[in-house]
Design a protein around this motif. Sequence first.
Motif, mmCIF file in Angstrom:
data_model
loop_
_atom_site.group_PDB
_atom_site.id
_atom_site.type_symbol
_atom_site.label_atom_id
_atom_site.label_comp_id
_atom_site.label_asym_id
_atom_site.label_seq_id
_atom_site.Cartn_x
_atom_site.Cartn_y
_atom_site.Cartn_z
ATOM 1 N N ALA A 1 -44.354 62.902 19.173
ATOM 2 C CA ALA A 1 -43.820 63.609 20.345
ATOM 3 C C ALA A 1 -42.512 64.335 20.075
ATOM 4 O O ALA A 1 -42.181 65.294 20.770
ATOM 5 N N PHE A 2 -41.769 63.887 19.071
ATOM 6 C CA PHE A 2 -40.428 64.434 18.850
ATOM 7 C C PHE A 2 -40.457 65.505 17.770
ATOM 8 O O PHE A 2 -41.011 65.293 16.690
ATOM 9 N N GLU A 3 -39.866 66.623 18.068
ATOM 10 C CA GLU A 3 -39.880 67.772 17.166
ATOM 11 C C GLU A 3 -39.272 67.405 15.809
ATOM 12 O O GLU A 3 -38.158 66.884 15.729
ATOM 13 N N GLY A 4 -40.025 67.672 14.753
ATOM 14 C CA GLY A 4 -39.530 67.420 13.408
ATOM 15 C C GLY A 4 -39.546 65.960 12.991
ATOM 16 O O GLY A 4 -39.030 65.609 11.932
ATOM 17 N N LYS A 5 -40.117 65.100 13.817
ATOM 18 C CA LYS A 5 -40.126 63.664 13.521
ATOM 19 C C LYS A 5 -41.555 63.144 13.647
ATOM 20 O O LYS A 5 -41.892 62.468 14.619
ATOM 21 N N LYS A 6 -42.387 63.491 12.696
ATOM 22 C CA LYS A 6 -43.784 63.103 12.745
ATOM 23 C C LYS A 6 -43.945 61.662 12.262
ATOM 24 O O LYS A 6 -43.757 61.362 11.095
ATOM 25 N N MET A 7 -44.259 60.776 13.193
ATOM 26 C CA MET A 7 -44.384 59.362 12.860
ATOM 27 C C MET A 7 -45.770 59.042 12.302
ATOM 28 O O MET A 7 -45.931 58.299 11.354
ATOM 29 N N LYS A 8 -46.804 59.608 12.973
ATOM 30 C CA LYS A 8 -48.189 59.316 12.628
ATOM 31 C C LYS A 8 -48.436 57.800 12.753
ATOM 32 O O LYS A 8 -47.540 57.038 13.098
ATOM 33 N N VAL A 9 -49.642 57.361 12.523
ATOM 34 C CA VAL A 9 -49.966 55.942 12.696
ATOM 35 C C VAL A 9 -50.831 55.524 11.507
ATOM 36 O O VAL A 9 -52.056 55.501 11.575
ATOM 37 N N ALA A 10 -50.162 55.185 10.428
ATOM 38 C CA ALA A 10 -50.842 54.989 9.153
ATOM 39 C C ALA A 10 -51.844 53.849 9.173
ATOM 40 O O ALA A 10 -52.894 53.925 8.528
ATOM 41 N N GLU A 11 -51.553 52.776 9.905
ATOM 42 C CA GLU A 11 -52.407 51.602 9.790
ATOM 43 C C GLU A 11 -53.824 51.820 10.297
ATOM 44 O O GLU A 11 -54.727 51.033 9.986
ATOM 45 N N VAL A 12 -54.067 52.910 11.062
ATOM 46 C CA VAL A 12 -55.421 53.144 11.579
ATOM 47 C C VAL A 12 -56.223 54.120 10.718
ATOM 48 O O VAL A 12 -57.395 54.375 11.012
ATOM 49 N N ILE A 13 -55.638 54.657 9.661
ATOM 50 C CA ILE A 13 -56.304 55.711 8.875
ATOM 51 C C ILE A 13 -57.682 55.267 8.395
ATOM 52 O O ILE A 13 -58.688 55.943 8.627
ATOM 53 N N TYR A 14 -57.731 54.159 7.713
ATOM 54 C CA TYR A 14 -58.996 53.745 7.089
ATOM 55 C C TYR A 14 -59.981 53.203 8.122
ATOM 56 O O TYR A 14 -61.194 53.358 7.972
ATOM 57 N N LEU A 15 -59.463 52.617 9.194
ATOM 58 C CA LEU A 15 -60.340 52.199 10.294
ATOM 59 C C LEU A 15 -61.013 53.415 10.919
ATOM 60 O O LEU A 15 -62.228 53.409 11.167
ATOM 61 N N TRP A 16 -60.245 54.469 11.145
ATOM 62 C CA TRP A 16 -60.805 55.667 11.776
ATOM 63 C C TRP A 16 -61.746 56.410 10.838
ATOM 64 O O TRP A 16 -62.713 57.026 11.283
ATOM 65 N N ILE A 17 -61.461 56.375 9.541
ATOM 66 C CA ILE A 17 -62.412 56.965 8.590
ATOM 67 C C ILE A 17 -63.725 56.194 8.643
ATOM 68 O O ILE A 17 -64.816 56.778 8.673
ATOM 69 N N LYS A 18 -63.618 54.868 8.673
ATOM 70 C CA LYS A 18 -64.826 54.040 8.749
ATOM 71 C C LYS A 18 -65.608 54.322 10.028
ATOM 72 O O LYS A 18 -66.852 54.347 10.024
ATOM 73 N N GLU A 19 -64.900 54.535 11.132
ATOM 74 C CA GLU A 19 -65.550 54.783 12.413
ATOM 75 C C GLU A 19 -66.059 56.215 12.551
ATOM 76 O O GLU A 19 -66.676 56.562 13.556
ATOM 77 N N GLY A 20 -65.777 57.065 11.558
ATOM 78 C CA GLY A 20 -66.272 58.432 11.574
ATOM 79 C C GLY A 20 -65.521 59.362 12.486
ATOM 80 O O GLY A 20 -66.043 60.416 12.878
ATOM 81 N N ARG A 21 -64.286 59.010 12.815
ATOM 82 C CA ARG A 21 -63.510 59.883 13.705
ATOM 83 C C ARG A 21 -63.167 61.203 13.026
ATOM 84 O O ARG A 21 -62.937 62.200 13.697
ATOM 85 N N GLN A 22 -63.089 61.157 11.712
ATOM 86 C CA GLN A 22 -62.814 62.391 10.969
ATOM 87 C C GLN A 22 -63.455 62.287 9.589
ATOM 88 O O GLN A 22 -63.332 61.254 8.925
ATOM 89 N N LYS A 23 -64.109 63.337 9.173
ATOM 90 C CA LYS A 23 -64.739 63.349 7.858
ATOM 91 C C LYS A 23 -63.687 63.608 6.784
ATOM 92 O O LYS A 23 -62.826 64.477 6.926
ATOM 93 N N VAL A 24 -63.755 62.834 5.717
ATOM 94 C CA VAL A 24 -62.886 63.027 4.565
ATOM 95 C C VAL A 24 -63.768 63.264 3.346
ATOM 96 O O VAL A 24 -64.540 62.389 2.946
ATOM 97 N N SER A 25 -63.654 64.460 2.766
ATOM 98 C CA SER A 25 -64.444 64.791 1.578
ATOM 99 C C SER A 25 -63.682 64.526 0.291
ATOM 100 O O SER A 25 -64.292 64.366 -0.772
ATOM 101 N N ALA A 26 -62.354 64.520 0.384
ATOM 102 C CA ALA A 26 -61.528 64.228 -0.789
ATOM 103 C C ALA A 26 -60.240 63.580 -0.310
ATOM 104 O O ALA A 26 -59.644 64.009 0.680
ATOM 105 N N LEU A 27 -59.823 62.555 -1.020
ATOM 106 C CA LEU A 27 -58.584 61.836 -0.705
ATOM 107 C C LEU A 27 -57.709 61.825 -1.946
ATOM 108 O O LEU A 27 -58.182 61.553 -3.049
ATOM 109 N N MET A 28 -56.436 62.116 -1.748
ATOM 110 C CA MET A 28 -55.461 61.994 -2.825
ATOM 111 C C MET A 28 -54.400 60.992 -2.367
ATOM 112 O O MET A 28 -53.766 61.176 -1.336
#
Length: 854
Positions: free
Chosen positions: A427-454
């Motif tokens: 919500a805050f300009e220039g301060k992107k927090m994101k929510v890292a702990e849900v990344i792999y859960l959401w990939i597993k749930e198919g919320r977003q397709k990932v074709s390549a990960l670095m």
Amino acid sequence: MTTDTHTTSGNEAAGSSPTWELSRRDLLRIGAAAGAAVAGLGAIEIARDPQTGVTPEGAGARPVTVPSLCQMCTTACGIVGHVADGRLLRITGNPEDPNSQGSVCAKGVAGPSVLYDPFRMLYPLKRVGERGSGRWRRVSWDEAYDEMATRLKEIRERGKPEEFAFQQGRNRSADIVARFLNAYGTPSHFNHRALCSSNRRAAIATTIGESDWDLGDFENSQYVLNFGSNWAEAHQGHIPVAIRMMRARRKGAKLVTFETRMSNTAALSDEWFCVKPGTDGLIALAMANVICREQLWDKQWLDAWSNYPAAKVAEHVAQYTPAYAEQESGVPAAVIERIAREFAAAAPQCTTICNRGSASHRNGYYNDRAITMLNALVGNMGKVGGWCWHPNSAWDKKALPEPGPVPDKPKAKSVIAEAKDWPLANAFEGKKMKVAEVIYLWIKEGRQKVSALMTYNADTAWSFPEAQLVRSVLKDERLIPFHVCIDVMYSETAHLADLILPWATYLERWDIDSRPPQSLVDYVGLRQPVVEPRGESKDIREIFPELARRIGGGMQTYFPWKTTEDYLEEYFKPVPGGFPRMKATGIWIDPAKKPLYEPHLKRLTPDELDGAEEDTRTGIFYKGKDEKTGGPLAIGVRIAGVPRRGFLTPSRKVEIHSDFVVGAGKDVGREIQPLPVYEPIPSHQRDLPDDHLIMTSYKINVHNAHRTMQSKWLQEISHTNPALLNRATADKLGIADGDWIDVTSFRPDDPAVPGGDGSKVGTLRTRVRLTEGVHPMVLAIAHNAGRSVGGAYATNGKDTADNPGYGEATDRDLDRLWWKGAISVPQNDLLPIYPDPVVGGQSYHDTVVQIRKV
């Protein structure tokens, strides 16, 4: 000139470091020589070893000293590398660094043991077996570049750049990472902020708007309230804060700590109170109750500079009595009242400090808002010795702009990066927090397709909550078809990659870096190679430009320089003396800048006021357009008749009451309280059986994240993480010191949390250490242990496999690995994915566990 003796053990391998036997006189002479070298005065000449050509520490006709910046933790202290014949001998602190002022901690001193780790990854590797089989083939950089470019080019050309995801850990190369990802066009850029500091940052941004770091002026303070910050061991300002805090203590400052465990910081305090996890904010609110009720506040400052009148603040905090705080936290009401009075009496030379101990809870955002509000009540904000901040959390990027051409931000969208389920995550300009702990859960749930990960300096398969889930997703080629890992060491995450790129250590690469300025004057530092990269290791400043050129499609236009040094030459042009000066000193501070006390008091100039319009009801001056909201842009506020810069909140004042966060919550259907409140943690409110405890996590002073456990020097100091248990609790359960226990963890029974159904997460077997220094409801386990791969030192002797990427197959010190087989457990396998519902910060200290004696 004298000649020193050299002895070798019978099993000394060819090319390994010699063992030097020096007399006390010689040690003193070498130390003096090294000190002179740091000061630029040269050194005494000492003979080289006849077998290896390497000189002992501090030796050589003219020892080379190279200033740089540490990266053994996030503090990034200035260092000096002492080099002889191309080999790093030791590391000392750089006195030019205004933050660390020539000091360096144990982690920093241990840098050479990481640089020369025999199990380092030194060559590109390609997987030849199933993912996770540990079977690799050494490949050339050309082959690695070609495979990456082919994969990434295909994704980009079919118009799905967001399907390339970049997962970073501690990123000290933000400029080059952003340049590469923006040029590619992917917004799927994941950081680890939710696993570190997002709740804290959001609380500060809500209150003052212009910063996400508080910088207590500790050195000049007379009273410091510490809510769960372990600055003496593990803090983003570790050494710089410790230096200033101890100077203040020598001048008579009082330090009071609220913490669930007897940390080193608690031990250094005048008073330590062992509190129930997650009650820090309530203690702060109860202190606010006393300060308001007894009118110990700075009412004049509060009424002028807060957007919420003092009388209304008093009305709000009346519900949070010291008696209620005692009932919840365990801190006696009389103590809360006394400390509140002492804190107010010391104003404005008083401040608070807090960190993961208060913030890494389900209620962490509100905890830290309450703690921040305490400072506003006593009027210490921005004052000498008070609660301070700086608008630059790094170097001044207006004075040192990034060389062009700079790519635009991506237009594509990333569901995971946007993390809209958490209203204040971005919500805050220039301060992107994101929510890292849900990344792999959401990939597993198919919320977003990932074709390549670095993955880059991010050992998510070991360091993330529910790490077993992360490992299962990384192993599944249907979910992640292509995974490139860039890191120094072989790790649980590298083990599940398709391609491993050997990353240069911080002692072999270039960077621009600095940290929040503890002296309130921003600075810029240069990280430069103190030695040449070992093997075929490379830094991303070399990898990304070459990869961009091979992908093409316009990406190459954003990397016009031939070498990293050409880029830095351009970057540092605004610095007097330019790049050569930075290489010589490592640090630059603009001498015209002074400590930034009370930046909100700056008067608006006639030029700034020219064309501005004033809202006569609020006193806010508007000029131009706010790019984010599309409305008028606030530039200041009239206070006592004077146009001031103010704070960078919507009201240009300290926002104890925030309409902004209320609106952000409504946008996603989530209620956010406008005022600091205490929200009890649901799973902690139930009557837990005696064998059910609250598991907390902590870091110790010689380890940080995943990088330090490959250091044999640091691992020798600390290589186990027994479960700390209160003696009284142990007596109830019939558990003795050293007993084995099974620890079973559970997800929260909380619909506001992903997967919050109270189900089991996992079970680990470990040993118990009994102590008075932990809360009776708590089981405390250190985060920094439990590796399964990465070499013998990182794993306490478990991993000695013949990996083709390891640079040296043998090391004579392996015969002295006396802690081989020592028990350590990966605590993250027990931690559930548990984001704070408002910001998304991981609740590291709220997991309910059941323990059973084996």
